[in-house]
Design a protein around this motif. Structure first.
Motif, PDB file in Angstrom:
ATOM      1  N   VAL A 118       1.135  -1.091   0.148  1.00 43.39           N
ATOM      2  CA  VAL A 118       0.221  -0.029   0.243  1.00 43.39           C
ATOM      3  C   VAL A 118       0.775   1.250   0.073  1.00 43.39           C
ATOM      4  O   VAL A 118       1.508   1.289   1.017  1.00 43.39           O
ATOM      5  N   PRO A 119       0.486   1.927  -1.293  1.00 46.17           N
ATOM      6  CA  PRO A 119       1.696   3.287  -1.037  1.00 46.17           C
ATOM      7  C   PRO A 119       1.482   4.187  -0.207  1.00 46.17           C
ATOM      8  O   PRO A 119       1.204   5.795  -0.834  1.00 46.17           O
ATOM      9  N   TYR A 120       0.577   4.299   0.536  1.00 42.94           N
ATOM     10  CA  TYR A 120      -0.185   5.448   1.606  1.00 42.94           C
ATOM     11  C   TYR A 120       0.120   5.355   3.234  1.00 42.94           C
ATOM     12  O   TYR A 120       0.110   3.632   3.172  1.00 42.94           O
ATOM     13  N   PRO A 121      -0.436   6.273   4.072  1.00 44.82           N
ATOM     14  CA  PRO A 121      -0.336   6.161   4.955  1.00 44.82           C
ATOM     15  C   PRO A 121      -1.450   5.615   5.543  1.00 44.82           C
ATOM     16  O   PRO A 121      -2.843   6.137   5.067  1.00 44.82           O
ATOM     17  N   ILE A 122      -2.118   4.794   6.773  1.00 46.17           N
ATOM     18  CA  ILE A 122      -3.037   4.183   6.990  1.00 46.17           C
ATOM     19  C   ILE A 122      -2.735   4.590   8.781  1.00 46.17           C
ATOM     20  O   ILE A 122      -1.589   4.322   9.388  1.00 46.17           O
ATOM     21  N   GLN A 123      -3.957   4.498   8.857  1.00 45.57           N
ATOM     22  CA  GLN A 123      -4.196   4.446  10.358  1.00 45.57           C
ATOM     23  C   GLN A 123      -4.971   3.402  11.281  1.00 45.57           C
ATOM     24  O   GLN A 123      -6.484   3.342   9.929  1.00 45.57           O
ATOM     25  N   VAL A 124      -5.193   2.813  12.569  1.00 43.92           N
ATOM     26  CA  VAL A 124      -6.006   1.977  11.903  1.00 43.92           C
ATOM     27  C   VAL A 124      -6.788   2.142  13.844  1.00 43.92           C
ATOM     28  O   VAL A 124      -6.273   1.618  14.192  1.00 43.92           O
ATOM     29  N   GLY A 125      -8.053   1.943  14.161  1.00 44.90           N
ATOM     30  CA  GLY A 125      -8.289   1.923  15.505  1.00 44.90           C
ATOM     31  C   GLY A 125      -9.895   0.556  15.126  1.00 44.90           C
ATOM     32  O   GLY A 125     -10.355   0.783  14.587  1.00 44.90           O
ATOM     33  N   SER A 126      -9.258   0.018  15.954  1.00 46.41           N
ATOM     34  CA  SER A 126     -10.651  -1.823  16.497  1.00 46.41           C
ATOM     35  C   SER A 126     -11.329  -1.035  17.511  1.00 46.41           C
ATOM     36  O   SER A 126     -11.440  -0.194  18.169  1.00 46.41           O
ATOM     37  N   ALA A 127     -12.691  -1.719  17.640  1.00 45.54           N
ATOM     38  CA  ALA A 127     -13.482  -1.922  18.875  1.00 45.54           C
ATOM     39  C   ALA A 127     -13.465  -1.742  20.117  1.00 45.54           C
ATOM     40  O   ALA A 127     -13.822  -0.395  20.797  1.00 45.54           O
ATOM     41  N   GLN A 128     -11.979  -2.652  20.121  1.00 49.45           N
ATOM     42  CA  GLN A 128     -11.581  -1.799  22.230  1.00 49.45           C
ATOM     43  C   GLN A 128     -10.419  -0.487  22.168  1.00 49.45           C
ATOM     44  O   GLN A 128     -10.724  -0.616  23.203  1.00 49.45           O
ATOM     45  N   ASP A 129      -9.807  -0.050  20.848  1.00 54.93           N
ATOM     46  CA  ASP A 129      -9.551   1.367  21.087  1.00 54.93           C
ATOM     47  C   ASP A 129     -10.457   2.309  21.300  1.00 54.93           C
ATOM     48  O   ASP A 129     -10.549   3.023  21.947  1.00 54.93           O
ATOM     49  N   LEU A 130     -11.825   1.927  20.472  1.00 57.41           N
ATOM     50  CA  LEU A 130     -12.653   3.123  20.550  1.00 57.41           C
ATOM     51  C   LEU A 130     -13.322   3.335  22.144  1.00 57.41           C
ATOM     52  O   LEU A 130     -13.624   3.989  23.032  1.00 57.41           O
ATOM     53  N   ASP A 131     -13.153   1.862  22.529  1.00 54.71           N
ATOM     54  CA  ASP A 131     -14.164   1.715  23.720  1.00 54.71           C
ATOM     55  C   ASP A 131     -13.278   1.874  25.231  1.00 54.71           C
ATOM     56  O   ASP A 131     -13.760   2.647  25.842  1.00 54.71           O
ATOM     57  N   ASN A 132     -11.837   1.832  25.019  1.00 50.07           N
ATOM     58  CA  ASN A 132     -10.491   2.250  25.602  1.00 50.07           C
ATOM     59  C   ASN A 132     -11.019   3.484  26.349  1.00 50.07           C
ATOM     60  O   ASN A 132     -10.730   4.786  27.067  1.00 50.07           O
ATOM     61  N   VAL A 133     -11.226   4.520  24.802  1.00 49.74           N
ATOM     62  CA  VAL A 133     -10.729   5.585  24.884  1.00 49.74           C
ATOM     63  C   VAL A 133     -12.299   6.301  25.293  1.00 49.74           C
ATOM     64  O   VAL A 133     -11.743   7.553  26.111  1.00 49.74           O
ATOM     65  N   GLY A 134     -13.311   5.777  25.284  1.00 52.38           N
ATOM     66  CA  GLY A 134     -14.421   6.189  26.097  1.00 52.38           C
ATOM     67  C   GLY A 134     -15.040   7.886  25.687  1.00 52.38           C
ATOM     68  O   GLY A 134     -15.448   8.738  26.026  1.00 52.38           O
TER      69      GLY A 134
END
Length: 828
Positions: free
Chosen positions: A52-68
């Motif tokens: 993939v020739p471009y930057p990406i950032q990923v968030g999971s369901a657990q990430d969203l839950d932890n940040v709240g």
């Protein structure tokens, strides 16, 4: 093979598993060198993530839950590089999100530059490409992916990047869970979800509720979202039927004068500013593997969002006593009258027969005093007003309804094999989008509560007919696209992409009184992309790309831009009306003026970067350069008014760097972004409330001036510490530099100061099923602002405390310290 088809629900899903794109949660500790596949086109064809020739950032369901966070925008602002938020509306579910200087926002009047997809369906609304965070249930999200650059494969609006939201279904979520929380500002949240499958049939259901009183006066809000999915999966095929219904009632009373905030930060200027959304959305996605080298996938959708808006605001109307009785007038500005040495109250004591006589008197007096001022007083006859006929000049109510309905689909073929002697894959696809909006608005004369400064229940029932709007808009886009990724050698992959878009935008006045609103526009564009990746070593991947994307002007931009004056004057003359009575501004979202054309925006982006692992740390670093041709700028003419205009060129130049690592029980991420967003042309722009505006109300913007609202430097430190096996805490620090005011595109005034925000999180696992969590936002209780603009002098609103304010600077204050506690229980 079944695993590859287990979640075809998200046509733009970027299910990547390399740690360099991890987020601010304990997931950082699970960095892995495994290379998974990602989906790179609208209906979900997959490719090795190292290609993939471009930057990406990923968030999971657990990430969203932890940040709240209160919304998905909150999570991204806290966890993703180059993302900042502002509080223009001052509602936690209506925040503006900026990524690399491009916007995704629920507010009409902002030029949107990010494409947002939910389960492969583009959810930028048809009227103004707005994104409604309140209609995105966080607890039903399986994964989000933010990709950088103007990738044409993501369609219109992907000028600065694309956000892909992949929802849950019965194959990626099994079990049932309930979660509740409560805390500051009277906020309470609750959600319940249940899902499962029998290997072939799956189901998922989610109910999410948000309710709060708000930290500012008169700012209560609530939202309810229901989301469900029914799935059928086999070894070679998958089908998902997804349904969503959402309702929200939001009050965001916007920025307040700086002098008022110095007195009391909870105070509002005027209100209420109510937005009520009612959303229904259905989409069907499918995938089938014909053979090991041939597959197809696609989706169909239908979506409707019915929005009611009620905005109480100050008024520019005045009630004047003429010889024949009281009359409503517009154009009697107190500041202008004072230049003549008289008080505006002394002009309306029955000494003039009508508005024309008053206008003649003022102009003759100005001429005798050698004042370079021309007065244009517009009077309203009884037949130009409807309703009760009761007059008031304290305030107005802008009342509107917009129904936005869209449908469409996407279909693609994926072919794998040898092409021109190189191993790789080719994806061929097409999509269709049809969006229609019915917009109705009226302007009601109102009184205002002098203490609360709200107009609720104080409307007079008298409506100014000339300010009413009844318009229908249609947007239709037909696209075809292709992308090929070829392995030139084992370590080097080349990606070539092309997308053709053909968009028609139609506006029709339905009142029969505003022919200047009618217009037909076509925008066609062929956008290419070229990228290359090099796996330089086992733990180091380099990439470079060039890409072009575009967006057609939205109906609201076409209906409200700087060419409006000449066209509106032309139609006024043809009707036999006074052309001097034509207003030269729009009050968003409650008025359109006319429909001269704007050019489509074309974005060219260059990216070069590296990602991988150094010892036990995951790293990513890259530079980007994005140039927008014919960018669309909203020119501020007041606190809630303005016009759109094309400007020749803008630029976003920047650097992104990110490190993620472990130190015994501590997981940490350090991220820094430099975003230099500038105008690349010399031009004049409307800003009549600017201290250095000329006689025409314009300021001079010079090449290199900073684009307002975008902090140049962004720093984030995200930490998670495991105190015991059952208890963990997290500390997040977000620091943004200063930003220029909207309306100060010339960069001549003081900036909105930068700030540093500290948030604290904690979780305790009582048992395998039961968890307690807590969050403290703005731990140090700092007072700061995230947004600023120039508006009219606040003292023009003649109510106690406000009438003495003179500085036309409005700021969006950030909330004070807030604490929330919650419980989560997973049923067996």
């Amino acid at each position: 093979m079944q695993n590859n088809l287990a979640h075809p629900v998200s046509p733009l899903r970027l299910a990547i598993g390399i740690a360099l794109t991890g987020l601010a949660s304990h997931i950082f500790a699970q960095a892995s060198a495994d290379i998974l596949v990602i989906d790179v086109v609208p209906a979900g064809a997959s490719i090795d993530s190292s290609k993939v020739p471009y930057p990406i950032q990923v968030g999971s369901a657990q990430d969203l839950d932890n940040v709240g966070g209160a919304s998905l925008a909150d999570f991204m602002g806290q966890s993703f590089s180059s993302v900042s938020l502002n509080d223009a509306q001052n509602n936690p579910l209506q925040r503006d999100l900026q990524y690399r200087g491009f916007t995704a926002s629920p507010l009409l009047g902002l030029a949107q530059g990010l494409a947002v997809y939910q389960n492969g369906v583009r959810i930028n609304e048809p009227l103004g490409d707005a994104v409604n965070w309140d209609l995105l249930p966080q607890s039903a999200i399986n994964q989000i992916t933010l990709s950088g650059g103007s990738n044409p494969l993501y369609g219109l609006n992907s000028l600065g990047g694309s956000l892909v939201i992949d929802m849950k279904n019965g194959f990626n979520f099994q079990g049932s869970n309930v979660e509740v929380s409560a805390g500051s500002f009277g906020r309470s949240t609750a959600n319940y979800e249940i899902g499962g499958n029998d290997g072939q049939l799956g189901y998922y259901l989610n109910v999410e509720r948000f309710d709060e009183d708000g930290w500012r006066d008169q700012s209560e809000s609530d939202a309810l979202n229901l989301y469900g999915s029914l799935s059928w999966h086999s070894e070679y095929s998958a089908v998902n039927l997804n349904l969503q219904h959402g309702r929200s009632d939001l009050i965001g009373n916007g920025a307040s004068p700086i002098e008022l905030l110095n007195i009391r930060r909870e105070a509002i200027f005027t209100g209420p500013d109510v937005t009520e959304n009612k959303l229904t959305m259905v989409n069907l996605d499918f995938a089938h593997e014909v053979s090991s080298n041939i597959s197809f996938s696609g989706n169909l959708f239908w979506r409707e969002n019915d929005t009611d808006a009620f905005n109480g605001d100050g008024t520019e109307f005045a009630v004047c006593e003429f010889t024949g009785g009281d009359g409503l007038i517009e154009g009697l500005e107190e500041d202008d009258i004072e230049e003549l040495g008289i008080d505006d109250d002394d002009l309306c004591e029955g000494q003039f027969s009508d508005a024309e006589a008053l206008e003649d008197f003022l102009n003759n007096l100005a001429s005798s005093l050698d004042e370079n001022e021309e007065y244009n007083i517009e009077g309203f006859e009884d037949d130009e007003l409807s309703g009760t006929g009761v007059l008031a000049d304290d305030a107005i109510n802008n009342i509107s309804n917009r129904v936005q309905q869209s449908f469409g689909g996407d279909f693609q073929w994926t072919l794998k094999g040898t092409f021109a002697g190189y191993e790789g894959q080719i994806v061929l696809g097409g999509s269709y989008f049809h969006g229609e909006s019915d917009f109705r608005s009226v302007l009601e004369l109102a009184e205002i509560d002098p203490l609360t400064r709200v107009t609720t229940g104080l409307g007079t029932g008298t409506f100014v007919d000339v300010a009413a709007t009844l318009i229908n808009t249609e947007t239709e886009t037909l696209s075809t696209y292709m992308t090929s990724t070829l392995d030139l050698i084992d370590a080097v992959a080349l990606t070539l992409s092309l997308r053709a878009n053909d968009t028609d935008v139609t506006l029709r006045d339905r009142s029969g009184m505003r022919p200047e609103l009618n217009g037909d526009h076509n925008f066609s564009r062929l956008n290419p992309a070229l990228g290359v990746t090099w796996q330089a070593a086992e733990n180091h991947n380099l990439y470079a790309s060039f890409s072009r994307s575009s967006r057609a002007p939205t109906p609201i931009e076409l209906a409200c831009n700087e060419g409006v004056f000449e066209l509106a004057v032309k139609f006024a003359i043809e009707r036999g009306d006074d052309p001097d009575d034509v207003d030269f501004e729009c009050r968003l979202p409650n008025a359109f003026l006319a429909d001269p054309p704007l050019d489509d925006v074309v974005s060219n982006s260059f990216e070069i970067g590296a990602r991988g692992f150094i010892g036990g740390m995951a790293y990513s670093a890259g530079v980007f350069h994005t140039t927008n041709k014919n960018d669309i700028l909203f020119q501020t003419t007041g606190r809630a008014t303005g016009l759109f205009a094309n400007i020749d060129e803008t630029q976003r130049l920047g650097f992104e760097g990110r490190l993620t690592g472990n130190l015994q029980h501590l997981n940490w991420t350090l991220a820094y972004s430099f975003v230099d967003a500038t105008f690349e042309d010399n031009f004049k722009v409307l800003s009549p409330n600017h201290a250095f505006a000329d006689d025409e109300g314009e300021i001079l913007v010079e090449n290199g001036d900073q684009i307002p609202g975008i902090p140049q430097n962004q720093f984030k430190l995200l930490t998670n510490y495991r105190v015991t096996d059952l208890f963990g805490i997290g500390l997040d620090i977000i620091s943004n530099s200063d930003q220029h005011l909207r309306g100060d595109e010339s960069n001549q005034l003081h900036t909105v100061a930068g700030y540093t925000l500290v948030n604290l999180r904690a979780r305790y696992q009582v048992s395998d099923q039961f968890e307690i969590f807590a969050t403290v936002n703005n731990l140090l209780d700092e007072e700061f602002e995230t947004f600023g603009l120039l508006g009219e002098e606040p003292g023009e609103l003649e109510v106690p405390m406000i009438e003495d304010l003179t500085v036309p600077l409005f700021l969006g204050p950030a909330p004070p310290r807030a604490a929330f506690v919650g419980l989560s229980y997973a049923f067996q």
